[in-house]
Each structure stands twice: as C-alpha cells, then as structure tokens.
Design a protein around this motif. Sequence first.
Motif, mmCIF file in Angstrom:
data_model
loop_
_atom_site.group_PDB
_atom_site.id
_atom_site.type_symbol
_atom_site.label_atom_id
_atom_site.label_comp_id
_atom_site.label_asym_id
_atom_site.label_seq_id
_atom_site.Cartn_x
_atom_site.Cartn_y
_atom_site.Cartn_z
ATOM 1 N N ASP A 60 0.789 -1.194 -0.089
ATOM 2 C CA ASP A 60 -0.053 -0.083 0.098
ATOM 3 C C ASP A 60 0.841 1.184 -0.078
ATOM 4 N N ALA A 61 1.918 1.329 -0.647
ATOM 5 C CA ALA A 61 2.874 2.390 -0.689
ATOM 6 C C ALA A 61 2.386 3.361 -1.463
ATOM 7 N N GLN A 62 2.246 4.581 -0.728
ATOM 8 C CA GLN A 62 1.660 5.722 -1.665
ATOM 9 C C GLN A 62 2.722 7.111 -1.675
ATOM 10 N N TYR A 63 2.642 7.933 -2.580
ATOM 11 C CA TYR A 63 3.395 9.159 -2.390
ATOM 12 C C TYR A 63 2.515 10.401 -2.615
ATOM 13 N N GLU A 64 2.745 11.310 -2.144
ATOM 14 C CA GLU A 64 2.132 12.564 -2.209
ATOM 15 C C GLU A 64 3.088 13.596 -2.340
ATOM 16 N N GLU A 65 3.310 14.149 -3.747
ATOM 17 C CA GLU A 65 3.880 14.926 -4.068
ATOM 18 C C GLU A 65 3.262 16.181 -4.815
ATOM 19 N N GLN A 66 3.874 17.367 -4.968
ATOM 20 C CA GLN A 66 3.388 18.615 -5.814
ATOM 21 C C GLN A 66 4.025 18.544 -7.056
ATOM 22 N N SER A 67 3.179 18.717 -8.217
ATOM 23 C CA SER A 67 3.535 18.621 -9.343
ATOM 24 C C SER A 67 3.259 19.672 -10.363
ATOM 25 N N HIS A 68 3.953 20.232 -11.221
ATOM 26 C CA HIS A 68 3.693 21.218 -12.294
ATOM 27 C C HIS A 68 2.586 20.883 -13.208
ATOM 28 N N VAL A 69 2.572 19.340 -13.548
ATOM 29 C CA VAL A 69 1.436 18.908 -14.376
ATOM 30 C C VAL A 69 0.273 18.336 -13.765
ATOM 31 N N GLY A 70 -0.200 18.691 -12.427
ATOM 32 C CA GLY A 70 -0.905 18.000 -11.812
ATOM 33 C C GLY A 70 -2.277 18.556 -12.437
ATOM 34 N N TYR A 71 -2.415 19.782 -12.833
ATOM 35 C CA TYR A 71 -3.843 20.057 -13.247
ATOM 36 C C TYR A 71 -4.373 19.171 -14.678
ATOM 37 N N LEU A 72 -3.454 18.635 -15.165
ATOM 38 C CA LEU A 72 -3.905 17.508 -16.301
ATOM 39 C C LEU A 72 -4.218 16.154 -15.608
ATOM 40 N N MET A 73 -4.252 15.941 -14.487
ATOM 41 C CA MET A 73 -4.295 14.548 -13.906
ATOM 42 C C MET A 73 -5.784 14.579 -13.328
ATOM 43 N N LYS A 74 -6.186 13.138 -13.202
ATOM 44 C CA LYS A 74 -7.459 12.957 -12.595
ATOM 45 C C LYS A 74 -7.494 11.517 -11.968
ATOM 46 N N SER A 75 -8.207 11.176 -11.120
ATOM 47 C CA SER A 75 -8.250 9.772 -10.523
ATOM 48 C C SER A 75 -8.138 8.809 -11.662
ATOM 49 N N GLY A 76 -7.230 7.610 -11.573
ATOM 50 C CA GLY A 76 -7.361 6.847 -12.444
ATOM 51 C C GLY A 76 -6.421 6.965 -13.789
ATOM 52 N N ASP A 77 -5.784 8.017 -13.885
ATOM 53 C CA ASP A 77 -4.944 8.248 -14.811
ATOM 54 C C ASP A 77 -3.695 7.599 -14.728
ATOM 55 N N VAL A 78 -3.007 7.390 -15.689
ATOM 56 C CA VAL A 78 -1.414 6.595 -15.773
ATOM 57 C C VAL A 78 -0.555 7.922 -16.332
ATOM 58 N N CYS A 79 0.557 7.917 -15.375
ATOM 59 C CA CYS A 79 1.526 9.074 -15.798
ATOM 60 C C CYS A 79 2.875 8.340 -15.586
ATOM 61 N N VAL A 80 4.067 8.773 -16.080
ATOM 62 C CA VAL A 80 5.512 8.369 -15.888
ATOM 63 C C VAL A 80 6.155 9.402 -15.187
ATOM 64 N N GLY A 81 7.045 9.063 -14.377
ATOM 65 C CA GLY A 81 7.886 10.015 -13.532
ATOM 66 C C GLY A 81 9.305 9.454 -12.993
ATOM 67 N N TYR A 82 10.069 10.169 -12.211
ATOM 68 C CA TYR A 82 11.319 9.479 -12.000
ATOM 69 C C TYR A 82 11.110 9.097 -10.406
ATOM 70 N N ASP A 83 11.563 7.948 -10.040
ATOM 71 C CA ASP A 83 11.430 7.531 -8.565
ATOM 72 C C ASP A 83 12.856 7.907 -7.868
ATOM 73 N N LEU A 84 13.063 9.140 -7.296
ATOM 74 C CA LEU A 84 14.176 9.540 -6.766
ATOM 75 C C LEU A 84 14.433 8.697 -5.115
ATOM 76 N N LYS A 85 13.431 7.981 -4.877
ATOM 77 C CA LYS A 85 13.671 7.375 -3.281
ATOM 78 C C LYS A 85 14.653 6.296 -3.574
ATOM 79 N N ASP A 86 14.731 5.433 -4.595
ATOM 80 C CA ASP A 86 15.355 4.035 -4.507
ATOM 81 C C ASP A 86 16.477 4.377 -5.629
ATOM 82 N N THR A 87 16.816 5.561 -6.109
ATOM 83 C CA THR A 87 17.631 5.932 -7.425
ATOM 84 C C THR A 87 18.870 6.369 -6.730
ATOM 85 N N THR A 88 20.199 5.765 -7.156
ATOM 86 C CA THR A 88 21.396 6.466 -6.886
ATOM 87 C C THR A 88 21.803 7.284 -8.217
#
Length: 700
Positions: A374-402
């Motif tokens: 049940d891992a969830q992330y809450e972040e602020q995004s500059h393209v957030g106005y395009l999104m709605k519940s159920g959409d698929v997006c791509v991004g960078y996972d900086l938590k587990d990236t070296t």
Amino acid sequence: QAAVAATNRMEISSSTTATMAKVLCCMCGVLIEPNAANTCSTCLASRSDITRGISTEATLHQCRGCGRWHKDAGKWVACELESRELMGICLEQVSGLKASKTSGQKIRLVDAGWIWTEPHSMRLKVRLTVQREVELGTILQQSFTVNFTVRNQQCLECQAEFRQGTWKSLVQVRQRVSHKRTFLYLEQLILKHGAHRGCLSIETFKDGMDFYFPDKGKAARFVCFLESVVPIKMKTSKKLISTDIKSNIANFKYTNFAEICPLCKDDLLYLPAKLARNLGNIARLVLVKNISNVIHLIDPQTGQTASMTSEVFWREPIRPIVTAARSRMTRYIVLGKEAVFLRKNVSKRAPNRKQRSRLARLTVAREEDLGTNDAQYEEQSHVGYLMKSGDVCVGYDLKDTTLSAEDAETVRTQGGFPDVIVIRKLYGGAANLDGEMDESAIAAAASKQAKNRIWRLQRLDVRMAEEEASGNAKKQVKLAEQQNLDEEDFMREVEADKDMRLNMNLYKAKDTALQTDTDENMANDEEDEDDQQIKLEELLDSLALDAPPDAPNKETAGYAEEGMVMSSMYEEGDRAAKDGIGYVSREDVRNVREKDMRLNMNLYKAKDTALQTDTDENMANDEEDEDDQQIKLEELLDSLALDAPPDAPNKETAGYAEEGMVMSSMYEEGDRAAKDGIGYVSREDVRNVREKDMRLNMNL
C-alpha cells in the motif's frame, strides 16, 4: 460655284472608278486589279511557298526530376505549359524564322498561338502566321503548324544528385545521447520550414545525420536554420580537391560539424548554485521543459521557469543527473489530486480559471506495487492540473535511485529531494500497456499502438549509412526495435505537449475511426482541465492523389444553376458596402429595443399599418411610466416608395408648378443655407418641440 465644283469632282471620280481598267491573270485568266506580278492571289500562293525553309518539327528537352525546360548553352528554365516563356523557347527551336545571310529574304512573324494537346502526350503544337515578300511590292501571308516532341533529359543539378562524390559542402549534425528523439523532432522542424530544399542526399547514423549540399551557400543557409531551432556548437573545415596554378583556381570541399547540446526534453538537472542564482534564483533541481534555440527549464515543485542560452551552456556544460530514458522512468497510477494555490499579491485581481495556478498535489502509487503493498506518495507537481483519478503517468523515482553527481546524491540522502517527480501523462493505448513487458513485446505493442492513432507524421527521405546497414541480421533486428521504441517515446511526447505540436505538421490518418467522447466523458467535460490532448482541429488533411472526386452536394446544386443571379447579388452588395449601406438581419431587427442602438439607424414608417394610439388607461398612467426606450412615432421617417403612384395635386402648391424658375431659385437658396449650417424644421416638428432636451440640438 463651290457646290457645282464639288459635284463635278464627284462625277469625275465615280466615272473613273467605274471605268478602271482590269487585267487578266497571267496563269488562270481571271479578271483582277493590276499588281506588280499580274497574278491573282490563288495562283500566287500556289506558285510561291513562303514557308519553304522553315522547319515544322522540332524537339524540346524537359528534366523529369525538376520539370524545367532546356533553353540553350546548358541553361534550364522553369516554365508552365502554354506559357509565354515556353513559347519563346519553342520559337528559338524553329529554324528558318531568321533571315539567312545567303538569301537575304526577311520573314516577318505576325502571330503565334498554342493548339491544345493532351498534357501526357509529350507533344506540343504551335500555329504560326508569317509574311514574306515574294516579288517586288508583293507580300504574301501564310499560316502553318509546328509540332514539337518533348524528350526527357536530366539537368545538371539533377545529374549531380545521382552521382557519388559530387557534393561541395557537408553538414554533420551529432548529439551524444543514447536515443534519437531529438533528431525525430528536428526532422519535423525541417519538414515544416522546408529547410531541406536543395539537399542532394541525407544519411542517418546512430548518433546523428549528414546533409549533402551542391554548394557552400545552401549549406550555410541550413546551418543558420539549425542555429535558430536548436542550441549547437559549430566547427568548419575544408579539404583541397584540385587546383590550377596558372589561373589560381582551387576546388575545395567544405565540412560543417554541428554538435547539439546533450540535454533533451524531460531530463532532470541539478544546477550549480551560481547558475541557479543567475537564472532568476530558481531551484537547483529542475526539469528540461523543451529545447529550442535556448534551453527552457522548469521547477517541478513550484512551476517557476527559466531560460538558458547556448553560450551559457557551452561555457560550463551540465550533464543531467537522470536522463529521459525509458529504463529510468516509472509508471504511476493517480489516486487523487488537490489543487495548490501559491501565495500571491492580495492587491492583484483574482485570477480566473485560465490564469489560476496549475500546481496540484498528487497522490500516486507505483503500478507494479498495486496488489502487493500500500505504498503511496504525495508530491506537488507542475502537471498536476492534467491529472485525474485513474490516470497513468510516468515519472522519476528518486527514493530508490542512486544519482551520479556526488553533491546531488548527498542532498538526496539527506531528504532534500522529493520521492517522485511526475513528468507527463500517458494518453490512449500507451496507458494500457503493461510496464513489465520485455523490450521486444513493448516494441511490437508500440508498433501496433502507432497504427491505431488518428494522426500521422511526415518523414524525410533518408538512407542508412553503409557501416550500419552492413551489420548482421541480429544487429539489424535489435536496431529496428530500438528505433521503434524511440519513435513511440517521441509520439508520447507529442501527445502530451501542445507547445511542441505548434512547430509540427500533424496529418489525419487514413482508414482510422475518429475517437468520439462517450456519454460519461461528455458529462465530465467541465471538470476535465486537460488542454494538452490532441484534438481533431489540430490535424491537417493528408493529400490523396488517387482519391475520387467529391460527390455533388444537393444543398448547393441550385446555386450552380443560378450563378449569374448570385454574382449580380454579390456585386450589388459590394456597391452598397462602398456607399455605406449596411444589411440588418431579422434577428437584429427584433433586438432593436434600446434607444442608443436606434441612434445609428434609420427607422421608417410601415405602409398600410394603423398607427398605435394610447388608450384612456395608458393616458392615465403616462406620468407614472418612466420607460424612455420605447419606439415613438416621432422617431420614424417617412418611407420612400419607388413604385407608388404620383402624389395628388395639392391646391396650396398648385401655383408653384407653373412657376418652375421660382422653385429652382428656392432650391438653390436651400443648398446655400445647408452649406452655411442652417437647417430646415417642418411645421410638425415645431409642434413637437416640447422638451428641453430636444431644443438643445436646434436653433430657435
């Protein structure tokens, strides 16, 4: 005496004409008027052929590649069929029109005209009319037809395109990255602006493209185009091919090397502190928004933008900490969003829907984690106005990236970076692909997805370099899969970026059903703020040369029969517009309810209509009624009826009809009074002058 002399002269001339002597033709014996040859026109034409020595057949050469016509001495001219320029080329090919030195006879060309032939017949016909003096004082005129046969022959420039080693200048464009999305975008820019015109051939390589030009000027023009669309660094060199010591002429081949900056769209950068301060004190962690002649950056958490010129970049080159490669991107599912409004100046006017902040706080989860944790992330995004519940997006996972940069890795380990940076939203079938598929399956699915799109892109005619085309079959298959993946990634970028599509030409796909909104989507149109999706209005119609003619339209069939009537109506409308006469539709007439609107219009009294009079009840309520917008009888003008009978004679003005000079003098006095600014007020208007406001515009 003068009249008698003129009569005598007329009698003498008529008798002379009647008694003029005629002679017999020396060949056929027909009575003719005497001439220098004493021969009738028929016998003279049969005995003398003035077209002798003029060729009636000739050959023209046309280049099939560029469509130009050969003139003389290696000159090729572009001409349209049956044009004046082509007529001049045809007359130059007709031998015998010019006077020869031996005979000395001059031929005068009177007329030349085209005779229609089929465009694909490779034949041209010209009717010529010439005059020539056959005997002393006798000029004969004759018409004849000249046939021209069109032959195909390559011009010098088209020959150079098919020969190896004929180029004079080479432009090598390179970018040191692992994908070719930048060159796919550059290819669309070249096609939109026509920058590849004059290019002999184009070769493609793994990390760039080569453009071959026949001269140095066309290559310099192409280099100027590259400098205006992408940040590049230029290097120029030349190689001596041959030289002539006596005439001091040397033959060189020029090579222009253009290196595009290694930054691409959606790359993640960690700017130096000094550079971030110089760019408007922007955050050090930024995304590359897009690439033009400058590099556009954006802060993914605040939406702040900045621009970096190519000179600043090449002075201290920056390498991205995370490249926009498919392997570095993670697919996320949007679970919810919440609008974020930054603190602004309270004295400013409140922003409307289009001006309000586009930031939003997204709640996302990795697609591969659904069903496992049940891992969830809450972040602020500059393209957030395009999104709605159920959409698929791509991004960078900086938590587990070296990260490769040491200073950026230090900040990440200390918690200075967000866990997720959302790049863009996925549209259409791209959102339905499984992220756990292997590369071959993804390439096959991407190829299928490209066929289902309602839009297509035009491509350049390029050929692969020999060193890449000579690889083994396994290498060729891998190269084709990588090319399909790059094209699919580029298509997704185009779908998600409206600003990028402004610099490209998108065409409608053939044999593809248009995507229509369902009832559910139509109900959610007001809530959906996505303005980046491709719409049908953005697409251009593709050119189909083999398409059948358009079917006749029943609604416009009647206009074809009444062409002259419609044309006359349009002409009358143009003349009325020049005279300042406008047209008012019935809907506009119904809306004439306000007094201010009626000031710019002329309202006329209706014929055969009873005047509306106030009843006793309305008269009683006149003082209480404050409505001053209602149309009153005093505002209406008497209508002019052109087809009405003449007015009945008036007893009071009957005397004026007999005194025309008196009326004329009165009209002249009225014209002079109008020039002096003195107006005329009728008796009825004088009776109605009861209000003070009306009297302000009059001189009493």
